[in-house]
Design a protein around this motif. Structure first.
Motif, PDB file in Angstrom:
ATOM      1  N   ALA A 103       0.716  -1.225  -0.083  1.00 46.35           N
ATOM      2  CA  ALA A 103      -0.024  -0.314   0.058  1.00 46.35           C
ATOM      3  C   ALA A 103       0.696   1.503   0.135  1.00 46.35           C
ATOM      4  CB  ALA A 103      -1.058  -0.107   1.335  1.00 46.35           C
ATOM      5  N   SER A 104       2.184   1.267   0.439  1.00 46.44           N
ATOM      6  CA  SER A 104       2.930   2.340   0.625  1.00 46.44           C
ATOM      7  C   SER A 104       3.887   2.763  -0.402  1.00 46.44           C
ATOM      8  CB  SER A 104       3.775   2.166   1.588  1.00 46.44           C
ATOM      9  OG  SER A 104       3.106   2.126   3.164  1.00 46.44           O
ATOM     10  N   PHE A 105       3.886   1.520  -1.517  1.00 43.84           N
ATOM     11  CA  PHE A 105       4.637   1.911  -2.885  1.00 43.84           C
ATOM     12  C   PHE A 105       3.335   2.683  -3.692  1.00 43.84           C
ATOM     13  CE2 PHE A 105       8.426  -0.753  -2.196  1.00 43.84           C
ATOM     14  CZ  PHE A 105       9.403   0.221  -2.673  1.00 43.84           C
ATOM     15  N   ASN A 106       3.571   3.679  -4.298  1.00 42.68           N
ATOM     16  CA  ASN A 106       2.843   4.311  -5.282  1.00 42.68           C
ATOM     17  C   ASN A 106       2.546   3.412  -6.528  1.00 42.68           C
ATOM     18  OD1 ASN A 106       1.324   5.763  -7.223  1.00 42.68           O
ATOM     19  ND2 ASN A 106       2.254   7.444  -6.337  1.00 42.68           N
ATOM     20  N   PRO A 107       1.306   2.986  -6.679  1.00 43.22           N
ATOM     21  CA  PRO A 107       1.044   1.933  -7.841  1.00 43.22           C
ATOM     22  C   PRO A 107       1.221   2.383  -9.027  1.00 43.22           C
ATOM     23  CG  PRO A 107      -1.045   2.839  -6.682  1.00 43.22           C
ATOM     24  CD  PRO A 107       0.013   3.247  -5.999  1.00 43.22           C
ATOM     25  N   ALA A 108       1.427   3.733  -9.310  1.00 46.88           N
ATOM     26  CA  ALA A 108       1.621   4.358 -10.572  1.00 46.88           C
ATOM     27  C   ALA A 108       3.082   4.469 -11.017  1.00 46.88           C
ATOM     28  CB  ALA A 108       0.632   5.843 -10.765  1.00 46.88           C
ATOM     29  N   HIS A 109       4.084   4.175 -10.405  1.00 49.74           N
ATOM     30  CA  HIS A 109       5.402   4.595 -10.664  1.00 49.74           C
ATOM     31  C   HIS A 109       6.238   3.162 -10.545  1.00 49.74           C
ATOM     32  CE1 HIS A 109       4.624   8.508 -11.215  1.00 49.74           C
ATOM     33  NE2 HIS A 109       4.122   8.692 -10.024  1.00 49.74           N
ATOM     34  N   TYR A 136       6.663  -2.753 -11.745  1.00 54.56           N
ATOM     35  CA  TYR A 136       5.768  -1.968 -10.859  1.00 54.56           C
ATOM     36  C   TYR A 136       5.572  -2.816  -9.720  1.00 54.56           C
ATOM     37  CZ  TYR A 136       4.890   1.392 -14.717  1.00 54.56           C
ATOM     38  OH  TYR A 136       5.106   2.378 -15.632  1.00 54.56           O
ATOM     39  N   HIS A 156       3.125  -3.808  -8.267  1.00 54.59           N
ATOM     40  CA  HIS A 156       2.033  -4.963  -8.104  1.00 54.59           C
ATOM     41  C   HIS A 156       2.766  -6.110  -8.983  1.00 54.59           C
ATOM     42  CE1 HIS A 156       1.306  -3.427 -12.438  1.00 54.59           C
ATOM     43  NE2 HIS A 156       1.087  -4.511 -12.696  1.00 54.59           N
ATOM     44  N   GLN A 157       3.857  -6.008  -9.533  1.00 52.44           N
ATOM     45  CA  GLN A 157       4.600  -7.045 -10.041  1.00 52.44           C
ATOM     46  C   GLN A 157       5.385  -8.048  -9.305  1.00 52.44           C
ATOM     47  OE1 GLN A 157       5.877  -4.679 -13.415  1.00 52.44           O
ATOM     48  NE2 GLN A 157       4.623  -5.832 -14.820  1.00 52.44           N
ATOM     49  N   PRO A 207      -1.661   5.455   2.228  1.00 56.05           N
ATOM     50  CA  PRO A 207      -0.447   5.134   2.479  1.00 56.05           C
ATOM     51  C   PRO A 207       0.863   5.553   1.930  1.00 56.05           C
ATOM     52  CG  PRO A 207      -1.559   3.397   2.941  1.00 56.05           C
ATOM     53  CD  PRO A 207      -2.353   3.955   2.219  1.00 56.05           C
ATOM     54  N   TYR A 208       0.537   5.589   0.313  1.00 59.29           N
ATOM     55  CA  TYR A 208       1.817   5.835  -0.494  1.00 59.29           C
ATOM     56  C   TYR A 208       1.939   7.452  -0.648  1.00 59.29           C
ATOM     57  CZ  TYR A 208      -1.916   6.040  -4.254  1.00 59.29           C
ATOM     58  OH  TYR A 208      -3.101   6.434  -4.919  1.00 59.29           O
ATOM     59  N   ASN A 215      -2.860   8.485 -10.020  1.00 58.20           N
ATOM     60  CA  ASN A 215      -3.798   7.642  -9.659  1.00 58.20           C
ATOM     61  C   ASN A 215      -5.176   8.274  -9.463  1.00 58.20           C
ATOM     62  OD1 ASN A 215      -1.963   5.341  -8.691  1.00 58.20           O
ATOM     63  ND2 ASN A 215      -1.097   7.048  -7.396  1.00 58.20           N
ATOM     64  N   PRO A 221      -1.432   1.034 -14.212  1.00 55.08           N
ATOM     65  CA  PRO A 221      -0.183   0.244 -14.668  1.00 55.08           C
ATOM     66  C   PRO A 221      -0.693  -1.349 -14.571  1.00 55.08           C
ATOM     67  CG  PRO A 221       0.031   1.301 -12.502  1.00 55.08           C
ATOM     68  CD  PRO A 221      -1.318   1.895 -13.265  1.00 55.08           C
ATOM     69  N   ARG A 222      -1.545  -1.723 -13.631  1.00 51.84           N
ATOM     70  CA  ARG A 222      -1.974  -3.165 -13.441  1.00 51.84           C
ATOM     71  C   ARG A 222      -2.209  -3.751 -14.734  1.00 51.84           C
ATOM     72  NH1 ARG A 222      -2.270  -4.330  -8.085  1.00 51.84           N
ATOM     73  NH2 ARG A 222      -2.346  -2.747  -6.740  1.00 51.84           N
TER      74      ARG A 222
END
Lengths: 548, 332
Positions: free
Chosen positions: A101-107, A151, A153-154, B228-229, B251, B326-327
């Protein structure tokens, strides 16, 4: 050693319903350069708030009302926002509980890693990238050259947690706040992360505040331990002193939690018909098989613990039994009768016999219904009771879970604590008067003392009502305290099963052995001994195996 | 096939199905209008024979289902039929007019491009303006600036369009004669002049569409600030602006894109009032005029274009939302 951080008489308040309530009541804390302090307590003790306050940071709706936070001669509470920003990330870094949750999913991970060093003008982008790869290698992440270019999620949870530690290290800070960094991980993954964190902190001489509710973990990591209880300090001592000679009763009670063990029950008659019999079940999500010919029996009045890491198929097996996921092959028998695979084809009596209690009581209870309505619903649906009879039955159930009906009947779930909510979950399952209950990680989200209460309640109910439990968990301490039989699962297969006593005495299946030896023990030398036994390289290999 | 491509093809297919269903609705709705072209054009004194003759000539005597399929078959081949009003009535007496001057496509095309030009100019001004305003409002949330931006945009969206138009004319054309108040553009006009004449209606429309986009941008960003991010970015010592633009905005794109698409669709289909005020020859005016005289082929074609614009823009928004995730762009 010189002093790095001094927090003097810190008072912190949180805002709820327009009122400021105390969270931290005048705590003193100090930390030398290169020292690791363990901050321990139940949820609600104020550990995280204290950790963030050490960075001069408060979440929304929280304020430091009094006290001083001195970091290397800078008063963080009086410093300007710009001055603080120049310290954060550069000299004081933070590692959060959930890396996912603390890593930004967009980068990409590396972009987030290099952001700190570049923005704080510590390194250039390419220097920082190269440094990241070195840190990834030091933290024994697989494929350190390329993992950063993925990313979030990977990448798996354990790897992300290490990547986050690497990110915290990116500017070579003087202090890192670790906020429950391994709580969300499986035991086997936890070891890898613990070992990595400890290595790198020692190597760079970084000071750290390590926040956790797990005593055995803090025993491995900290030089000194501070115990918090509802915003007050209970005691502080060197780790070894604290473990061998805890002074306060509360500290001793924390230590004693893992001692609850149910007496073993007599062996089951071989001729007895099991309540639930899972026979050769293969199940798939889409085209991918996630369960492979899983078979086990659950007998009347007994508890079968199903253990394994996340992704091992424990919960999928439960979904097959409840009929939520019809298996591709194999059958589920109940009292010797084959159940229809799909729950929609089961009749009310069949549905009533198997009930479920969930991990997150928070999300499993309708927030807009009162406790009376939540428990009353299955009473009416399965048992056909209405009006006064229904009310009497709900009160009886509340009695059974040790909550006074008069006080709780009209309350909403939001007015209950985590442990009380889980009790309501139990009452709701009992309302159907089932023979068999699936408990899916029912204690994982709870503090140890509260969890122990729930386990004792479940044990008592089993004796009184002759219930059978399928107890899904990844926590072997829980297994030790409550199980009669154990089923160990890995990658959708049962690798070993048998009575508890057998499972906890060698020889084990190698995977069972790995699980058992990964459970942290109170001994501060446990991690070192274990790493020496396994050989550090093995841990790296294990991580690489995981990614392939 | 990559999952993104698969989703895009799926959405495209769904869009076509929607368009088909909408074409039935349009046809049914237009045919339910009271009166028809023959009555409208011949007036109250028309003899039943004359009305019947025109109806026969225009094919209005055919059963509706037959007319629908004839229309659909034509539309699929790019032939939207002939305008009743522009038809050369000489053809009624047997002489072939020989021209396609009356074709709906010819009649709509210049108006359509005018509308697209106006929508384009408005979008170029309004979208960046609204998004930047939203970002700033999120950054300085609950400040005087935030409140002012909210009040300003809400006031402008709450005022009638013609009122906004007159206020702008008053200030930008009358009191300070900077811009022309009439937007009578014509074919062959130079780009500069055209832009100058389009500016006032475009500014009016900007005031109309900004509030929605700006407030969604602000809300979508603020919604994420408890993540959190975002806390992590703050704890890394990043500046508030960087936290919002680099960590929150990417996001928050999906809801913002959707609102932008909705407003762009509005710019293409719903600007009749503004066109009337500025005498701008767009498709909206043509549409209203055609309804008045029951020029059914033009009405249907306009409706179809409006529907296609909505569907296409929503489709684009969907696809862009997917691409912003990105997913989906980078599966495991």
């Amino acid at each position: 050693m010189s002093r790095l951080l001094t927090m003097t008489d810190v008072w912190i308040e949180g805002r709820a319903d327009e009122v400021w309530n105390p969270i931290i009541n005048g705590i003193n804390l100090h930390l030398d350069k290169g020292e690791v302090l363990g901050l321990i307590g139940e949820s609600g003790a104020g550990k995280s708030t204290m950790g963030l306050a050490a960075m001069g940071f408060c979440r929304d709706g929280v304020r430091i009302s009094k006290g001083a936070v001195d970091f290397d001669g800078i008063d963080l509470l009086k410093a300007s926002a710009g001055r603080k920003r120049a310290l954060l990330g550069k000299r004081i870094a933070y590692v959060a509980q959930s890396a996912a949750a603390s890593f930004n999913p967009a980068h990409r991970i590396i972009d987030q890693h290099t952001e700190g060093p570049v923005q704080h003008s510590v390194m250039s982008r390419s220097e920082s990238e190269r440094d990241a790869m070195e840190l990834y290698a030091k933290l024994r992440l697989p494929h350190p050259e390329e993992i950063g270019f993925r990313y979030p999620h990977q990448v798996s949870g354990g790897q992300l947690q290490r990547a986050m530690t690497a990110m915290a290290m990116s500017c070579r800070p003087d202090l890192i706040i670790f906020d429950e960094p391994t709580t969300a991980l499986d035991v086997t993954t936890q070891i890898e992360v613990l070992a990595s964190i400890r290595d790198i902190v020692t190597q760079f001489g970084t000071a750290a505040i390590y926040i956790t509710h797990d005593l055995a973990v803090v025993a491995q990591m900290a030089d000194r331990i501070k115990v918090l209880l509802r915003g007050d300090e209970v005691e502080t001592a060197e780790t070894r002193t604290m473990l061998s000679h805890p002074k306060e009763d509360y500290t001793k009670s924390l230590w004693a939690v893992r001692d609850f063990v149910r007496p073993a029950k007599p062996a089951v008659h071989t001729s007895a018909t099991p309540v639930v019999s899972v026979q050769g079940v293969t199940a798939a999500y889409g085209k991918v098989d996630v369960l492979h010919e899983v078979s086990f029996d659950i007998h009347a009045g007994r508890t079968v613990a199903v253990v394994g890491e996340s992704g091992s198929g424990k919960s999928t097996a439960a979904r097959c039994i409840t009929g939520l996921l019809p298996p591709r092959a194999g059958v589920i028998e109940f009292d010797g009768v084959v159940l229809p695979a799909d729950y929609r084809k089961r009749n009310k009596a069949q549905l009533r016999q198997a009930q479920m209690i969930y991990q997150m009581a928070d999300t499993a209870l309708n927030p807009r219904k009162t406790i009376g309505e939540i428990i009353g619903r299955p009473v009416q649906f399965y048992m056909g009771l209405r009006g006064r009879e229904k009310r009497r039955r709900v009160e009886e159930l509340l009695d059974q879970i040790e909550l006074p009906a008069g006080q709780y009947f009209e309350r909403l779930p939001s007015e209950l604590s985590g442990g009380q909510k889980q009790r309501i979950g139990i009452a709701r399952a009992l309302a159907a008067e089932p023979k068999f209950i699936i408990c899916d990680e029912v204690t994982s989200a709870l503090d140890q003392l509260v969890a122990e209460g729930i386990l004792k309640l479940l044990a008592r109910l089993q004796d009184e009502l002759h219930l059978s439990y399928m107890f899904i968990t990844h926590d072997l301490a829980t297994v030790r305290s409550i199980a009669d039989e154990v089923v160990v699962m890995k990658d959708g297969q049962v690798v070993e099963q048998g009575p508890k006593a057998e499972m906890f005495t060698p020889p084990h299946h190698p995977y069972t052995d790995l699980l058992l030896s990964s459970v942290p023990e109170m001994d501060p030398d446990w991690l070192d001994t274990l790493l020496a036994e396994r050989g550090i390289d093995n841990i790296g290999d294990a991580a690489i195996n995981k990614i392939d | 096939m990559s999952p993104v491509l698969k989703i895009i093809l799926q959405r495209l297919g769904l869009g076509l199905v929607t368009l088909f269903v909408v074409s039935i609705l349009i046809f049914a709705a237009v045919n339910m209008l009271p009166g028809d072209f023959a009555q409208a054009i011949l007036g109250q004194g028309a003899t039943p024979e004359a009305v019947a003759a025109i109806r026969r000539d225009l094919g209005l005597d055919q059963p509706p289902v037959t007319r629908y399929f004839l229309w659909l078959a034509g539309a699929l081949q790019g032939d939207l039929g002939n305008s009743f009003a522009q038809a050369n009535f000489a053809s009624f007496v047997g002489a072939d007019s020989g021209g396609s001057a009356a074709s709906v496509a010819k009649q709509i095309a210049p108006r359509f491009w005018n509308t697209m030009f106006l929508a384009g100019v408005t979008a170029v001004i309004a979208v960046p303006f609204a998004v930047i305003l939203g970002i700033l409002a999120a950054l300085y949330r609950n400040s005087a600036f935030d409140k002012f931006a909210n009040i300003f945009t809400l006031t402008s969206i709450s005022s009638p369009e013609f009122f906004l138009a007159y206020v702008l004319i008053l200030f930008l054309a009358v009191l300070n004669p900077w811009l022309p108040s009439l937007s009578n553009i014509y074919i062959g006009m130079g780009f500069g002049e055209r832009l100058e004449k389009t500016l006032l209606p475009a500014l009016t429309l900007t005031l109309v569409v900004t509030a929605h986009m700006m407030r969604m941008t602000r809300a979508a960003i603020i919604n994420l600030l408890a993540s959190p991010y975002i806390e992590m970015a703050r704890l890394k010592g990043m500046s508030p602006m960087r936290v919002i633009v680099r960590h929150a905005l990417p996001n928050a794109l999906a809801p913002i894109i959707n609102v932008v698409a909705l407003n762009l669709a509005y710019l293409i289909t719903g600007v009749v009032v503004v066109e009337v005020v500025f005498v701008y020859p767009g498709i909206g005016q043509l549409f209203v005029d055609s309804v008045k005289i029951r020029d059914i082929p033009v009405v249907q074609a306009c409706c179809l274009i409006f529907a296609a614009a909505y569907i296409l823009l929503n489709l684009t928004a969907d696809i862009m939302s997917i691409l912003s995730n990105p997913r989906l762009r980078h599966p495991k």
